[in-house]
Design a protein around this motif. Structure first.
Motif, PDB file in Angstrom:
ATOM      1  N   ASN A   1      10.441  -0.102  -8.530  1.00 26.31           N
ATOM      2  CA  ASN A   1      11.081   0.625  -9.629  1.00 26.31           C
ATOM      3  C   ASN A   1      11.900   1.781  -9.064  1.00 26.31           C
ATOM      4  O   ASN A   1      11.447   2.497  -8.176  1.00 26.31           O
ATOM      5  CB  ASN A   1      10.009   1.178 -10.570  1.00 26.31           C
ATOM      6  CG  ASN A   1       9.293   0.073 -11.298  1.00 26.31           C
ATOM      7  OD1 ASN A   1       9.822  -0.507 -12.242  1.00 26.31           O
ATOM      8  ND2 ASN A   1       8.097  -0.273 -10.819  1.00 26.31           N
TER       9      ASN A   1
ATOM     10  N   GLU B   1       7.673  -9.680 -19.527  1.00 27.82           N
ATOM     11  CA  GLU B   1       6.596  -8.773 -19.125  1.00 27.82           C
ATOM     12  C   GLU B   1       5.466  -8.841 -20.142  1.00 27.82           C
ATOM     13  O   GLU B   1       5.689  -9.203 -21.293  1.00 27.82           O
ATOM     14  CB  GLU B   1       7.099  -7.326 -19.129  1.00 27.82           C
ATOM     15  CG  GLU B   1       8.171  -7.011 -18.139  1.00 27.82           C
ATOM     16  CD  GLU B   1       8.462  -5.515 -18.130  1.00 27.82           C
ATOM     17  OE1 GLU B   1       8.288  -4.915 -17.073  1.00 27.82           O
ATOM     18  OE2 GLU B   1       8.848  -4.957 -19.181  1.00 27.82           O
TER      19      GLU B   1
ATOM     20  N   GLU C   1      14.449  -2.361  -9.584  1.00 27.78           N
ATOM     21  CA  GLU C   1      14.354  -2.373 -11.054  1.00 27.78           C
ATOM     22  C   GLU C   1      14.797  -1.027 -11.621  1.00 27.78           C
ATOM     23  O   GLU C   1      14.233   0.015 -11.272  1.00 27.78           O
ATOM     24  CB  GLU C   1      12.908  -2.657 -11.494  1.00 27.78           C
ATOM     25  CG  GLU C   1      12.424  -4.030 -11.091  1.00 27.78           C
ATOM     26  CD  GLU C   1      11.110  -4.434 -11.767  1.00 27.78           C
ATOM     27  OE1 GLU C   1      10.564  -3.630 -12.556  1.00 27.78           O
ATOM     28  OE2 GLU C   1      10.629  -5.548 -11.500  1.00 27.78           O
TER      29      GLU C   1
ATOM     30  N   ASP D   1      15.065  -3.372 -16.334  1.00 28.13           N
ATOM     31  CA  ASP D   1      13.665  -3.318 -16.760  1.00 28.13           C
ATOM     32  C   ASP D   1      13.554  -2.878 -18.219  1.00 28.13           C
ATOM     33  O   ASP D   1      14.466  -2.251 -18.759  1.00 28.13           O
ATOM     34  CB  ASP D   1      12.980  -2.276 -15.857  1.00 28.13           C
ATOM     35  CG  ASP D   1      11.486  -2.459 -15.786  1.00 28.13           C
ATOM     36  OD1 ASP D   1      10.951  -3.329 -16.475  1.00 28.13           O
ATOM     37  OD2 ASP D   1      10.851  -1.706 -15.014  1.00 28.13           O
TER      38      ASP D   1
ATOM     39  N   LYS E   1      14.344  -7.971 -17.534  1.00 30.05           N
ATOM     40  CA  LYS E   1      12.913  -8.002 -17.844  1.00 30.05           C
ATOM     41  C   LYS E   1      12.718  -7.652 -19.308  1.00 30.05           C
ATOM     42  O   LYS E   1      13.044  -6.542 -19.733  1.00 30.05           O
ATOM     43  CB  LYS E   1      12.152  -7.029 -16.932  1.00 30.05           C
ATOM     44  CG  LYS E   1      12.257  -7.406 -15.461  1.00 30.05           C
ATOM     45  CD  LYS E   1      11.360  -6.575 -14.584  1.00 30.05           C
ATOM     46  CE  LYS E   1       9.945  -7.079 -14.594  1.00 30.05           C
ATOM     47  NZ  LYS E   1       9.113  -6.352 -13.590  1.00 30.05           N
TER      48      LYS E   1
ATOM     49  N   GLU F   1       5.617  -7.038  -8.102  1.00 24.16           N
ATOM     50  CA  GLU F   1       6.198  -5.740  -8.430  1.00 24.16           C
ATOM     51  C   GLU F   1       5.272  -4.668  -7.870  1.00 24.16           C
ATOM     52  O   GLU F   1       4.058  -4.725  -8.071  1.00 24.16           O
ATOM     53  CB  GLU F   1       6.343  -5.554  -9.957  1.00 24.16           C
ATOM     54  CG  GLU F   1       6.869  -4.151 -10.286  1.00 24.16           C
ATOM     55  CD  GLU F   1       7.149  -3.913 -11.768  1.00 24.16           C
ATOM     56  OE1 GLU F   1       6.894  -4.804 -12.596  1.00 24.16           O
ATOM     57  OE2 GLU F   1       7.625  -2.797 -12.073  1.00 24.16           O
TER      58      GLU F   1
HETATM   59 CA    CA Z   1       9.264  -2.276 -13.594  1.00 23.92          CA
END
Ligand code: CA
Ligand code: C2E
Ligand code: CA
Length: 423
Positions: A260, A378, A292, A321, A342, A195
């Protein structure tokens, strides 16, 4: 002269109207201000100084507003207003105006107070009542200081403006950097992808984390060029990482890159042009590039659905996310065709101490799996987190247990040392 033969009437919008005859004074310099006026008919002269020796400041006509300054900053009138010909005025009350100002953006409010301050200063320059001016100026500057202080205490409006222009120059001077955090396959513990997380290499503050500045970028249109830069840089770095790796033992050859994307970027008309150009130029398959978006963005409804469809049409994958921090509506999972989910680290934190949380997370995982959505946990910080979430069915894991986000050179060193990847 009288203060006008005030005849209040009501118009259709509910605002009171007042009628004045030629020569009437609407208000005098030094009066306490409790209302402003919009001119519906006639003309009004604004002047400073004595009535018999006035210094004209302006002549206003239909559609213009006057008398607003005193009711915005609660000070006395800085000038007088006299009707030049028969006039019809709509009254704007203090409540009406302050309600609007109070709900305005803090920066807009600060700008209003600044503009009024400057306006008053100009009026005073024109005034020849020097003694009075000095007195008034002290009172006004106290009020303004108070107002500004209030703004700063409330939301750090000035700091925001400063940071906004600093962000603009950071963009021009390329002071941003992308850090990378590996995302691992839960079972094989091979690196499945990375990421990209933005950092600001600030000349004075050092490396600044996104929580500090991305909110401001998102409130302004700066998020658009910053977001475009993130996509382009992540693509260039992906190509660079690939070119550096000679063997792919503990890292998948077709590793993915995730970036992101903030809500505002969904409206960027060139978003897909930038994305396709950057991936194509760096030989990245769209299926290896993930976008994301957070749960908060889903509130946008139809537009988000269309955006996700567009991503899929072009072969890109979409991850939802921070699941578990916002509304966490399970109906989102069937409404929005995301590829990955996520699970937020706050959920991961809770599963060991709270049985209910564990049951909820398990239900989310099962539901997502049933819908063909792959899960990422996460904030995996301990071996216990890693084992529990693998057993619960999470496909991927990301967290400090494996590593914190790393700069590009640090990442290559990490892959070489920890993952015995030949670089
Ligand atoms: Ca993220
Ligand atoms: P996020 O997308 O949820 O990113 C994960 C954040 O969790 C990162 O913080 C990461 O450093 C942190 N993290 C990862 N593993 C662990 C762990 O085991 N424990 C703990 N306590 N934290 C962990 P970071 O880098 O400060 O980013 C914060 C947020 O800023 C991101 O949250 C994301 O929402 C936003 N952000 C970062 N880069 C970008 C970007 O390029 N564009 C946009 N729009 N937002 C970004
Ligand atoms: Ca997250």
């Amino acid at each position: 002269m009288s203060k006008g033969n005030i005849k209040p009437i009501r118009n259709f919008s509910g605002y009171a109207k007042k009628l004045f005859s030629a020569g009437d004074l609407v208000f005098r310099e030094g009066d306490l201000g409790d209302e402003a006026y919009i001119i519906e008919k006639g003309r009004v002269e604004i002047f400073v100084g004595e009535e018999d020796a006035p210094t004209p400041v302006a002549v206003l006509g239909v559609g213009e507003i006057f008398g607003e300054m005193a009711i915005v900053d609660f000070a006395t009138r800085a000038a007088s207003a006299r009707v030049l010909e028969d006039c019809e005025l709509t009254v704007v009350s203090q409540e009406q105006l302050s309600e609007r100002i109070d709900t305005a953006d803090p920066i807009v409010r600060l700008l209003i107070s600044m503009l009024i301050k400057r306006n008053r200063e100009n009026l005073h320059k024109k005034s020849n009542k020097l003694g009075n001016v000095a007195l008034m100026e002290t009172a006004i500057s106290e009020i303004i200081t108070e107002l500004e202080q209030k703004e700063i205490d409330d939301v750090g409006a000035l700091d925001k403006i400063k940071m906004e222009s600093e962000l603009q120059s950071a963009l021009e001077q390329e002071d941003f950097e992308l850090f990378y955090q590996p995302i691992l396959d839960s079972k094989s513990r091979k690196i499945a992808g990375f990421e990209a997380l933005i950092r600001w290499d600030h000349p004075k503050r050092g490396m600044v984390r996104p929580d500090i500045f991305m909110g401001i970028a998102e409130e302004t249109s700066l998020i658009i060029p910053i977001g475009q830069w993130v996509i382009e840089q992540a693509c260039r770095d992906t190509k660079y990482i690939r070119s550096k790796i000679k063997s792919f033992n503990n890292i998948k050859k077709n590793f993915f890159m995730a970036v992101n994307v903030s809500g505002r970027q969904l409206n960027d008309p060139v978003f897909f042009d930038v994305l396709e150009h950057a991936t194509r130029e760096n030989h990245i398959m769209p299926s290896n590039f993930k976008l994301e978006i957070t749960e908060r963005v889903l509130v946008g409804g139809n537009l988000v659905e269309q955006w996700i469809t567009e991503c899929h049409k072009r072969g890109f994958t979409v991850a939802l996310d921070d699941f578990g921090t916002g509304y966490s509506s399970l109906s989102y999972l069937s409404q929005f065709a995301v590829d990955n989910l996520k699970i937020d680290r706050s959920f991961v934190r809770k599963i060991h101490d709270d049985k209910k949380s564990k049951v909820i997370v398990k239900a989310i995982i099962d539901l997502a799996k049933g819908l063909g959505i792959r899960l990422v946990a996460e904030g995996i910080e301990t071996e216990r987190d890693a084992v529990t979430l693998r057993k619960m069915g999470c496909d991927y894991q990301q967290g400090y247990l494996y590593t914190r986000p790393l700069s590009l050179p640090e990442l290559l060193k990490f892959l070489e040392e920890q993952y015995q990847v030949a670089i």
